[in-house]
Motif scaffolding. Structure first.
Motif, mmCIF file in Angstrom:
data_model
loop_
_atom_site.group_PDB
_atom_site.id
_atom_site.type_symbol
_atom_site.label_atom_id
_atom_site.label_comp_id
_atom_site.label_asym_id
_atom_site.label_seq_id
_atom_site.Cartn_x
_atom_site.Cartn_y
_atom_site.Cartn_z
ATOM 1 N N TYR A 1 0.680 -1.147 0.005
ATOM 2 C CA TYR A 1 -0.013 -0.041 -0.077
ATOM 3 C C TYR A 1 0.831 1.219 -0.027
ATOM 4 N N GLU A 2 1.959 1.061 0.780
ATOM 5 C CA GLU A 2 2.768 2.402 0.871
ATOM 6 C C GLU A 2 3.487 2.571 -0.430
ATOM 7 N N ARG A 3 3.777 1.738 -1.022
ATOM 8 C CA ARG A 3 4.612 1.866 -2.302
ATOM 9 C C ARG A 3 3.670 2.406 -3.763
ATOM 10 N N ALA A 4 2.051 1.928 -3.366
ATOM 11 C CA ALA A 4 1.288 2.227 -4.417
ATOM 12 C C ALA A 4 1.052 3.912 -4.280
ATOM 13 N N LEU A 5 1.087 4.421 -2.968
ATOM 14 C CA LEU A 5 0.965 5.831 -2.603
ATOM 15 C C LEU A 5 2.005 6.656 -3.194
ATOM 16 N N GLU A 6 3.146 6.162 -3.349
ATOM 17 C CA GLU A 6 4.452 6.949 -3.644
ATOM 18 C C GLU A 6 4.376 6.925 -5.279
ATOM 19 N N THR A 7 3.797 6.081 -5.881
ATOM 20 C CA THR A 7 3.729 6.017 -7.519
ATOM 21 C C THR A 7 2.946 6.970 -7.853
ATOM 22 N N PRO A 8 3.315 7.571 -9.339
ATOM 23 C CA PRO A 8 2.360 8.450 -9.866
ATOM 24 C C PRO A 8 0.783 7.609 -10.113
ATOM 25 N N TRP A 9 -0.235 8.634 -9.943
ATOM 26 C CA TRP A 9 -1.522 7.903 -10.103
ATOM 27 C C TRP A 9 -2.247 8.681 -11.449
#
Length: 447
Positions: free
Chosen positions: A301-309
């Motif tokens: 989840y943390e890695r997903a928050l750091e990636t561009p959306w």
């Protein structure tokens, strides 16, 4: 009305569409509209047994005792007559068909309803004489299938009666109508809708969707059954899965063109993450097998928050193989744009992350491996992987966005869906909990 409300308070909890199981309804009348026949009526009743209160749509008819179809009886009305569920009553079903195909209205601008034809009838001939049948097995709504009589020409129609009604246009009506109006072949033709106006507790009139009719495809199977049969037979499904990915991508492209999109804010990301974490907290309490994976899940989840959306946009919201039909005329056809029924309507109307739909379909493919009885689990697992990869290829080629095998956002949404499934299976089908647990092990492996 008082006696009828008392009967409904006993009858409604036994219906599949009643959403507050385990509680006695606390019903208050919201609207009472006649349907052609003076003894057929369309009721809206508010149930305060849960907060926020739910408004239900309940068509009823008063008929002679002994003339009621099996399973339709609500209770006694007056001497020699009973109240029945009008979805099986010709006076109501005929009136509903007329509303969605030809239009019409009842009541006033502040307390009434109207039928709104949506144009598909201009391109698809509709029968004037039809036979109606209630579709069995639905959970949240009641759908009525209209077939032309033997000597009539015309396409079959299915009309969904929304049992829970809310202010605003139901996303099933809004999204599917917009896609159909744009000429999309991957949704059924939109026939018509019924929209009502009723008063809130504060005396403010609000408008909302009551029913939605669309083209009905006869004799077809959903993608879940088609995929199961292919996997059980060991048939290659790559081309079909690629085409399905292209259809889902086409839906997202069209929705982004027809509805506003917006760049995700920090608050949007936080809201999604909070939903992930709330679901995980519940899962850790109810599914003990998840405990060893908690730290790895948090990291995903943390890695997903750091990636561009990507930009947020309108999405299907509850996409899986069971929401897709395999039709000879249109290929894959997507259905049921209401979103997750348990999510508040305000959330379902907001732009979301399109990856949510992609993750839902990947999880649905994964369930094929658990549903197929096969001694060679490795072969079925290989079938699932090939179908998933072909689906992602079809999606990427259609959107024009390059595909990567390491997509942190997709992985997070897929993982969140598997966590939800672990809760569901533990509560309802413990023998199936191994399917989402195995997926969690792959998506968040122990180091």
């Amino acid at each position: 009305m008082g006696d009828l409300l008392e009967l409904l308070a006993v009858w409604m909890p036994r219906q599949r569409w009643y959403g507050t199981k385990g509680r006695d309804p606390l019903l208050t009348p919201v609207a009472d509209w006649p349907i052609d026949d003076a003894d057929a009526r369309l009721l809206l009743v508010r149930d305060d047994a849960v907060q926020p209160a739910i408004v239900y749509q309940v068509p009823v008819a008063r008929r002679a005792e002994g003339s009621v179809p099996p399973g339709s009886l609500i209770g006694p009305a007056d001497e020699g007559r009973v109240w029945t569920d009008a979805t099986t009553d010709p006076a109501f079903t005929d009136a509903l068909y007329t509303l969605v195909t030809a239009g019409g209205e009842a009541g006033t601008d502040e307390d009434g309803f109207r039928g709104i034809p949506l144009g598909a009838a201009d391109r698809r001939p509709l029968a004037s004489r039809i036979t109606a049948r209630v579709l069995s097995g639905e959970q949240s709504n009641t759908s009525i299938i209209y077939r032309p009589d033997d000597d009539e020409a015309g396409v079959p129609v299915i009309c969904k009666l929304f049992r829970q009604v809310n202010p605003g246009i139901n996303p099933d009506v809004e999204l599917q109508s917009a896609l159909a109006a744009g000429g999309a072949a991957f949704v059924p033709g939109a026939i018509g809708e019924v929209r009502g106006v009723w008063m809130t507790l504060e005396g403010v009139p609000v408008s909302g969707s009551l029913a939605f009719a669309q083209e009905f495809f006869e004799g077809v199977e959903d993608a879940w059954r088609v995929a199961l049969d292919a996997a059980a037979a060991g048939e290659d499904f790559s081309q079909r899965a690629y085409a399905l990915g292209a259809s889902v991508a086409g839906m997202h492209v069209a929705l982004a063109e027809r509805f506003s999109t917006l760049a995700p804010s920090a608050a949007d990301r936080s809201s999604v993450n909070n939903a992930w974490e709330r679901r995980l907290a519940i899962a850790l309490m109810e599914v003990p097998q998840l405990a060893p994976y908690a730290e790895q899940i948090h990291r995903v989840y943390e890695r997903a928050l750091e990636t561009p959306w990507p930009d947020l946009q309108r999405v299907h919201g509850d996409l899986h193989l069971g929401q897709v039909l395999d039709t000879p005329s249109n290929g894959w056809v997507l259905l049921d744009f209401e979103g997750e029924p348990l999510r508040p309507i305000t959330e379902r109307l907001q732009p979301d992350v399109a990856v949510r739909d992609v993750a839902g379909m990947l999880r649905s493919f994964d369930y094929v491996s658990g549903a197929v009885a096969d001694d060679d689990g490795a072969a079925v697992r290989a079938w699932v992987i090939a179908a998933q990869q072909a689906f992602l290829d079809g999606y990427a080629d259609t959107t024009g966005r390059p595909r990567t095998d390491d997509d942190p956002l997709l992985k997070a949404f897929e993982l969140d869906k598997a966590v939800y499934e672990a809760i569901y299976e533990t509560r309802n089908r413990p023998d199936w909990v191994g399917i989402p647990l195995a997926a969690i092990g792959r998506l968040a492996p122990l180091s």
